[in-house]
Design an enzyme around this catalytic site. Structure first.
Site, PDB file in Angstrom:
ATOM      1  CG  ASP A  25      -2.058   0.962   1.128  1.00 25.63           C
ATOM      2  OD1 ASP A  25      -2.325   1.443   0.008  1.00 25.63           O
ATOM      3  OD2 ASP A  25      -2.685   1.255   2.159  1.00 25.63           O
ATOM      4  CG  HIS A  42      -0.146   2.217  -9.214  1.00 21.25           C
ATOM      5  ND1 HIS A  42      -0.346   1.753  -7.931  1.00 21.25           N
ATOM      6  CD2 HIS A  42      -1.254   2.947  -9.513  1.00 21.25           C
ATOM      7  CE1 HIS A  42      -1.516   2.184  -7.472  1.00 21.25           C
ATOM      8  NE2 HIS A  42      -2.082   2.918  -8.416  1.00 21.25           N
ATOM      9  CG  LEU A 136      10.139 -16.730  -3.964  1.00 25.10           C
ATOM     10  CD1 LEU A 136      10.083 -16.849  -2.446  1.00 25.10           C
ATOM     11  CD2 LEU A 136      10.446 -15.291  -4.375  1.00 25.10           C
TER      12      LEU A 136
HETATM   13  C1  FPP Z   1      -1.993   0.216  -3.273  1.00 24.31           C
HETATM   14  O1  FPP Z   1      -1.522   1.535  -3.279  1.00 24.31           O
HETATM   15  C2  FPP Z   1      -1.433  -0.518  -4.359  1.00 24.31           C
HETATM   16  C3  FPP Z   1      -2.142  -1.068  -5.388  1.00 24.31           C
HETATM   17  C4  FPP Z   1      -3.592  -0.989  -5.526  1.00 24.31           C
HETATM   18  C5  FPP Z   1      -1.440  -1.738  -6.461  1.00 24.31           C
HETATM   19  C6  FPP Z   1      -0.258  -2.587  -6.102  1.00 24.31           C
HETATM   20  C7  FPP Z   1       0.468  -2.775  -7.323  1.00 24.31           C
HETATM   21  C8  FPP Z   1       1.807  -2.704  -7.504  1.00 24.31           C
HETATM   22  C9  FPP Z   1       2.833  -2.523  -6.487  1.00 24.31           C
HETATM   23  C10 FPP Z   1       2.310  -2.749  -8.852  1.00 24.31           C
HETATM   24  C11 FPP Z   1       2.363  -3.869  -9.685  1.00 24.31           C
HETATM   25  C12 FPP Z   1       2.407  -5.257  -9.287  1.00 24.31           C
HETATM   26  C13 FPP Z   1       2.782  -6.221 -10.141  1.00 24.31           C
HETATM   27  C14 FPP Z   1       2.674  -7.638  -9.749  1.00 24.31           C
HETATM   28  C15 FPP Z   1       3.352  -5.939 -11.452  1.00 24.31           C
HETATM   29  P1  FPP Z   1      -2.580   2.719  -3.308  1.00 24.31           P
HETATM   30  O2  FPP Z   1      -2.746   3.143  -4.721  1.00 24.31           O
HETATM   31  O3  FPP Z   1      -3.845   2.306  -2.622  1.00 24.31           O
HETATM   32  O4  FPP Z   1      -1.840   3.809  -2.507  1.00 24.31           O
HETATM   33  P2  FPP Z   1      -2.504   4.955  -1.625  1.00 24.31           P
HETATM   34  O5  FPP Z   1      -3.095   4.289  -0.418  1.00 24.31           O
HETATM   35  O6  FPP Z   1      -1.331   5.801  -1.296  1.00 24.31           O
HETATM   36  O7  FPP Z   1      -3.514   5.649  -2.485  1.00 24.31           O
END
Ligand code: FPP
Length: 251
Positions: A25, A42, A136
């Protein structure tokens, strides 16, 4: 960093988790704080995967499960969802060769049927290519929600009962766990959430029954290899009792 990994390995040896889950997150906030579009957060988050996967693999952690897209994330603006799917496509197209060379075995958690066809094909190809690897176990949760996963498991069990392959009395905890998307993987030992919030957000709820929870303030793109190693040290110091008593002499 390699020497840090060796140090942690010597120090923690037998107290490493077998299976780590991560709720990644904080990408959006990371970008917003820099005046950048959320999609770049992201992207920065995706770039962090390489280090975390390498450390996990070098330490001999057996399984790493990453929450990439939840069943609730469809509610985000279309341009953000599209940006995420673009990143998944890029990742599963460009990174698989290197993961394969490192003997990583990829498995998807979640319902792949609702994904865009090109993403579904890319993740299935990645699973197929790496299926025989013995390193892994990298599990990527895409269109994943623990309740939806439980529904899929119950449906599969009911189907087997209807076909006469099992009787309801024979359904036990092991059978239920085996029908989850994580069936066959080691027990989840450690669940990490970055980004400062303290909730599970429908991730691996049944698997987390006895997991140690660690909430980290760092936003996911800032969750460095060093922070990951210190989280593993924190885990190694926890006294896990699984509902039993503390060992004699301990408070
Ligand atoms: C939450 O941060 C994160 C996500 C919804 C996406 C997680 C994805 C990745 C790390 C990228 C890609 C993964 C792969 C497997 C290629 P948020 O957007 O909710 O952050 P915020 O709480 O600051 O708004």
């Amino acid at each position: 960093m390699q020497s840090d990994v060796e140090k942690v390995n010597r120090e923690l040896g037998g107290r490493l988790p077998k299976h780590v889950g991560i709720i990644m997150d904080g990408n959006g906030r990371w970008a917003t704080r820099r005046g950048l579009p959320r999609a770049l957060g992201h992207r920065a988050g995706t770039e962090r995967l390489r280090g975390i996967i390498r450390v996990s693999s070098d330490l001999g952690i057996q399984a790493l499960s990453l929450y990439a897209f939840s069943t609730e994330n469809w509610k985000r603006p279309k341009n953000e969802v599209d940006a995420l799917f673009g990143l998944f496509m890029e990742y599963f197209t460009n990174e698989v060769e290197a993961l394969h060379a490192n003997r990583v075995r990829i498995r998807m958690l979640g319902d792949m049927e609702a994904l865009p066809g090109n993403v579904r094909a890319a993740v299935r190809a990645a699973e197929k290519k790496t299926a025989k690897n013995d390193g892994l176990r990298l599990n990527v949760a895409l269109n994943y929600g623990a309740r939806a996963e439980a529904v899929r498991a119950v449906r599969a069990i009911a189907q087997e009962a209807v076909m006469g392959a099992l009787i309801p009395e024979s359904i036990d905890e092991a059978a239920l766990m085996a029908h989850l998307d994580t069936g066959g993987l080691p027990e989840l030992d450690l669940l990490i959430r970055t980004g400062g919030e303290q909730r599970l957000s429908n991730f691996l709820l049944l698997q987390a029954a006895y997991a140690e929870l660690v909430f980290v303030d760092a936003l996911w793109p800032d969750f460095s290899d060093a922070l990951y190693l210190s989280t593993l040290r924190d885990y190694a110091q926890r006294n896990r009792r699984f509902g039993g008593l503390k060992p004699d002499g301990e408070e």
